[in-house]
Motif scaffolding. Structure first.
Motif, PDB file in Angstrom:
ATOM      1  N   ARG A 165       0.239  87.985  19.040  1.00  0.00           N
ATOM      2  CA  ARG A 165       0.477  89.417  19.261  1.00  0.00           C
ATOM      3  C   ARG A 165       1.761  89.854  18.542  1.00  0.00           C
ATOM      4  O   ARG A 165       2.769  89.149  18.560  1.00  0.00           O
ATOM      5  N   SER A 166       1.684  91.002  17.897  1.00  0.00           N
ATOM      6  CA  SER A 166       2.846  91.585  17.235  1.00  0.00           C
ATOM      7  C   SER A 166       2.928  93.060  17.609  1.00  0.00           C
ATOM      8  O   SER A 166       2.020  93.616  18.243  1.00  0.00           O
ATOM      9  N   GLU A 167       4.001  93.694  17.217  1.00  0.00           N
ATOM     10  CA  GLU A 167       4.152  95.123  17.513  1.00  0.00           C
ATOM     11  C   GLU A 167       3.072  95.932  16.798  1.00  0.00           C
ATOM     12  O   GLU A 167       2.507  96.879  17.360  1.00  0.00           O
ATOM     13  N   ASN A 168       2.788  95.537  15.560  1.00  0.00           N
ATOM     14  CA  ASN A 168       1.741  96.233  14.809  1.00  0.00           C
ATOM     15  C   ASN A 168       0.376  96.061  15.460  1.00  0.00           C
ATOM     16  O   ASN A 168      -0.432  96.997  15.512  1.00  0.00           O
ATOM     17  N   TYR A 169       0.123  94.845  15.969  1.00  0.00           N
ATOM     18  CA  TYR A 169      -1.142  94.573  16.677  1.00  0.00           C
ATOM     19  C   TYR A 169      -1.293  95.509  17.870  1.00  0.00           C
ATOM     20  O   TYR A 169      -2.346  96.124  18.068  1.00  0.00           O
ATOM     21  N   THR A 170      -0.234  95.643  18.645  1.00  0.00           N
ATOM     22  CA  THR A 170      -0.273  96.505  19.828  1.00  0.00           C
ATOM     23  C   THR A 170      -0.498  97.963  19.433  1.00  0.00           C
ATOM     24  O   THR A 170      -1.302  98.676  20.057  1.00  0.00           O
ATOM     25  N   ASN A 171       0.175  98.418  18.384  1.00  0.00           N
ATOM     26  CA  ASN A 171       0.015  99.803  17.932  1.00  0.00           C
ATOM     27  C   ASN A 171      -1.410 100.080  17.456  1.00  0.00           C
ATOM     28  O   ASN A 171      -1.971 101.157  17.718  1.00  0.00           O
TER      29      ASN A 171
END
Length: 385
Positions: free
Chosen positions: A222-228
């Motif tokens: 999981r990354s910040e971009n994934y969450t967005n």
């Protein structure tokens, strides 16, 4: 009288000489014809042998390449062939050819027909040997890929130990779901040691899945971009659902409204697929599968079965990944949830009565395989001791 006799004698002598010369010419002509016939027969035999040799060489190359391509070693084939070509040219063969041409230019003594036949014969023979050694090279590369698995479990008794060992040691090549989703890119024999028949093929596929779980852990994190991306996908999917509920309430549905909401659904799915590149999360894969099933249902409701089967096939792809990745992560609740939805997809696919039976059966076959696989998981890991 003397002159008359002498004259007659000279005439007879001249006639005899002419007759002798004619006879010699006929004899030489006959000998030349015999030589030509012998030469022609010899040439025919040589050409025939060379043609046969060339055909055998071509067939050997074709068979060797097919063997390499079937086992994923086409790169090895071309690399080895190119290496052999470089060695042949660098090993003096080119020097011999240049020397022969130089000798012809200097002394005019080379018969080009004989030289060409000699060249073709030698090349065909060399290539045949190259083909043989290429086959051995490919065979060695394939054998290096073979992986043997030992039994990493302790059995409670000797019988259970034997059964466990047999089950695990059947895989010979690591199965990777991202490389061969439907187990159709390679022969099942590459993944499985044991008897394979039409009657046990689905069970064999399930065994292959079970034996290769450890090699198919979900990649990424999981990354910040994934969450967005997922937040955007959720928002677009909610918009799609609102449009669908709003449009379905109308007595006559507008084509533009239908296309607008399909476009919104596709945007949501595109975001989820982009997120998948960062993390192969089973939950996201399940939502991708459900979204494509929604799309298939939309097309089916409007009688667009060719578009519906395409969407259902994508849905099946994602359910397969979701089930297998959930099992690899030992998230058995997610695995079970995905399997139940995968089975329901099969009911929708069966409603398509204008689609080739093979496409429908391909999805149903994988549903059966993964049902067997999840049953094996339940039996192996979830049943109480």
């Amino acid at each position: 009288m003397v002159e008359s006799a002498h004259g007659t004698g000279s005439a007879n002598l001249n006639y005899g000489n002419k007759k002798g010369r004619v006879g010699n010419k006929k004899q030489k002509s006959t000998q030349n014809n015999i030589s030509k016939k012998r030469f022609n027969k010899k040439q025919i035999w040589i050409v025939s042998i060379e043609v046969i040799l060339c055909v055998i060489t071509a067939l050997a190359f074709k068979v060797t390449y097919q063997y390499a391509d079937k086992n994923g070693c086409s790169g090895v084939f071309w690399d080895y062939i190119s290496d052999c070509g470089i060695q042949i040219l660098g090993g003096g063969f080119l020097d011999i050819l240049v020397s022969a041409i130089a000798a012809y230019v200097k002394e005019k003594k080379i018969d080009w027909i004989v030289f060409l036949q000699f060249f073709i014969g030698i090349m065909a023979g060399i290539l045949l040997f190259v083909c043989f050694f290429t086959f051995l090279k490919i065979k060695g590369a394939i054998e290096q890929e073979i992986v043997s698995f030992g039994n990493d479990k302790e059995a409670k008794d000797s019988v259970n130990s034997d059964e466990s060992s047999q089950r695990i040691q059947k895989t010979v090549v690591e199965y990777k779901i991202n490389q061969d989703l439907y187990m159709s890119e390679r022969s099942l024999k590459d993944y499985y040691v044991g008897e394979i028949s039409k009657g046990n093929e689905k069970n064999v596929r399930a065994e292959i899945l079970l034996n290769n779980l450890e090699y198919n852990m979900p990649a990424g994190s999981r990354s910040e971009n994934y969450t967005n991306l997922l937040e955007t996908a959720d928002s677009e999917y909610d918009t799609y659902m609102y449009q669908r509920n709003h449009d379905k309430g109308k007595s006559t549905e507008n084509e533009t409204l239908f296309l607008d909401r399909i476009e919104m659904l596709q945007k949501s799915l595109d975001k989820r697929e982009e997120a998948h590149k960062e993390w192969e999360n089973p939950s996201n894969e399940r939502l991708l599968a459900s979204g494509y099933r929604d799309m298939g249902d939309e097309y089916f409701s409007r009688g667009m079965q060719s578009d519906a089967i395409v969407a259902y096939e994508k849905s099946a792809d994602w359910y397969i990944k979701a089930i297998y990745h959930a099992a690899a992560e030992k998230d058995y609740d997610e695995m079970k949830r995905c399997m139940e939805k995968f089975e329901k997809l099969g009911y929708e696919v069966e409603k398509l009565d204008e689609i080739d039976l093979d496409r429908k059966e391909n999805i149903q076959k994988m549903i059966d395989v993964y049902k067997l696989f999840t049953d094996k998981i339940n039996h192996s890991f979830l049943d109480p001791v």
